[in-house]
Design an enzyme around this catalytic site. Sequence first.
Site, short mmCIF file in Angstrom:
data_model
loop_
_atom_site.label_atom_id
_atom_site.label_comp_id
_atom_site.label_asym_id
_atom_site.label_seq_id
_atom_site.Cartn_x
_atom_site.Cartn_y
_atom_site.Cartn_z
N ASP A 156 0.83 -1.21 0.00
CA ASP A 156 0.00 0.00 0.00
C ASP A 156 0.87 1.26 0.00
O ASP A 156 0.56 2.26 0.64
CB ASP A 156 -0.95 0.00 1.21
CG ASP A 156 -1.97 1.13 1.16
OD1 ASP A 156 -2.27 1.60 0.05
OD2 ASP A 156 -2.46 1.54 2.22
N MET A 157 1.95 1.22 -0.75
CA MET A 157 2.84 2.37 -0.83
C MET A 157 2.47 3.24 -2.04
O MET A 157 3.32 3.61 -2.85
CB MET A 157 4.31 1.92 -0.91
CG MET A 157 4.80 1.27 0.36
SD MET A 157 4.77 2.43 1.75
CE MET A 157 5.02 1.33 3.14
#
Length: 781
Positions: free
Chosen positions: A461-462
């Site tokens: 989830d970067m």
Amino acid sequence: MAITVTAILFTLIGIALAAGGGHLMMIGGSAYYLITGVAFVLTAILLFMRRPLALWLYSAIILGSLGWAVWEVGLDWWQLGPRGGVIIVLGIWLLTPWIRRPLGFSSPTTGFRYGADVRPLAVSVCIAVLVALVSMMFDPHDQSGDLPEEVVAAAPDLGGNVPPGDWHQYGRTPFGQRYSPLDQINKENVASLTEVWRFQTGDVKLPEDVGETTYQVTPLKVGNTLFLCTPHNWAIALDATTGKQIWKFDPNAGLNPDRQHQTCRGVTYYADPTATAGSQCAARVYLPTSDARLIALDAGTGQICESFADKGTLQLEAGMPYNPAGYYYSTSPPAIAGNKIIVGGAVNDNYSTQSQSGVIRAFDVNTGQLIWNWDSGNPSQTTPLPEGQKYTVNSPNSWSVFSVDEALGLVYIPLGNQVPDQLGMGRSEHVEKYSSSIVALDLNTGADRWVKQFVHHDLWDMDVPAQPTLIDLKKADNSTVPALVGPTKQGDIYVLDRRTGEPIIPITEEPAPTGAIAGDFTAPTQPTSGLSFKPPKLEERNMWGITMFDQMVCRIRYHSLRYEGRYTPPSLEGSIVYPGNFGTFNWGGVAVDPERQVMFGMPTYLAFTSQLVPRNQIPPKGQDEKGSEQGLNRNDGAPYGVKMGPFLGPLQVPCQAPPWGYVSGVDLRTGEIAYKHKNGTVYDMTPLPLPFKIGVPGIGGPMITKGGVAFLGAAVDNYLRAYDLTNGEQLWEARLPAGGQATPMSYAVEDGRQFLVMVAGGHGSVGTKPGDYVIAYALPR
């Protein structure tokens, strides 16, 4: 009696430490807790037997614990305190007459009872206290230094034709610099700032609201009017001088438990240059709503501009492959350039693989007619889709703010990932290319001119969370490069040539951990910028707690979870994600001074955990789920859901040692970090209002003024602060009535005064106090 109770207490402490410490040692951790637990039990036995040797043994526990603690963490008070606090308090208790006398002896001649010799114990306690006092004088995490003060670029391009006293877009101009060219408020007088007016919107968090109901808006200021929105998407206009309401518009967006966020970061202002001044809708405010609409309002009255789209409303779910209410909406203000309004949208993280597209669309700003669409799942087809054709299912989306360079004809889009974030099986070549990147789109056609990816095969989830900041950088040879500054969750700051996407500050590929679950894979390397705030790898000694007991539990958790550093892949047993999902930088981004060519930011360090959950172990919908950064994320349609959240100990404080948040200054010409100072206190994190400045997490953004002052709220204590841009020293603070998880802005009013405005409304995910406040500050007349 006292000595018996003390002996029982020591026994219980010893058993707890020995049991936990034995488990810790068996899974590869420190032997300290086992050894200390055994020593506590032996001390308890000696106390039961009334042997003064108990005090000597406890002296050894104190000195041994002190030596071990200093060996692990040096003179770091906030790490020494939890290790030794309980031990020192018990040592002081053993010095009291109630313990000394029962351990002493009676004189055979006088019958007088003498207390046990406590000198060794007293010396040990004094040494430990002295080390604690000395450690309070040091800050091993502080980095001091100065940014250059000279003006490098006189009269730089600030982006767009915005009067100095106005703030027309989210980051003030299309360049997103969050820089005000006003200098009435400066380093010398900022401490005199006082509140001028306070306005309450009336939009308060409701019991039935989703958890992440947040107030993140940065108001706009045009002429003498402020324009803002609220969490439930009311649009409000205020008199910029007095704070009095001019108009309010409620779109009646309703409530929906499937919305992941209930927020509004801002509205978009547009003045039609072809319209007659003062005519209806000559100037407009565009309001994005949480039920996926974009509404055009007359800037003067708040009335709907019915000439736009369908009687003033554009339905953003048109052309989407699926339409589950609450799964798609726009949380950030659209960008306007070249008579186009360019809109992205937030797709709920980790809800379902059958999600809407992350398509970016440009509409005619006057009519609402679709001009182009860029879908990262179908990037070559940018002409409007024919009737009946749908956008790509679940393509990477952009939920943050865009930047625009009209001279280059480019709009810069920060992109996220596709659902689910933690599973990469079956991703298309387009997803692999565009996810977690910044893409530059042609303003006229929507075609992508370049793309720069910051995480390969993102499993963490970067997504790129912040508006790219544009600045013309002056090189040592006096040539100028049009640059883009891109903050990321993983801590890297990418400085690129915004014409081509090529790095100005070098980017290297570094080996990354391997070992994804069956059917998935990890990228062998990941990019790292030469300008990076990435944290060092966590070690067991970095585990923390309020006491030695919860610290021991955190050490056990550390060894029980998978962790090989940044980019440790998700796993069934659970992995540590560090930096965590809130990121080192998030949507608040950074602020730059284009004259001095320096940057101010708020790097945050808070580890998360991520554990994959097989589909057959996920309960029916509606049970034990959060669908956000915390709790169970279902990932319907995928083979695994995911449990995620901050890496916390049993007392719900972070398992990693502080500091968790800093303020920092960077020289963008050299890429050097000049300073990093702890930011924020635990005042609003603990039951007692303790003003300890340990450096706390935050979410929100900074701004800079020409007066050399940086302003920042964001931290989880409810304060707005001013910092000296040159050295990062705090110059002023104001107590806020609610959480300040928004980005402040500044403007001038008609009588020449410079105002500072901050929204205080709290943030659901970080748990700050909700509210509905808009507050203006200025210098005394």
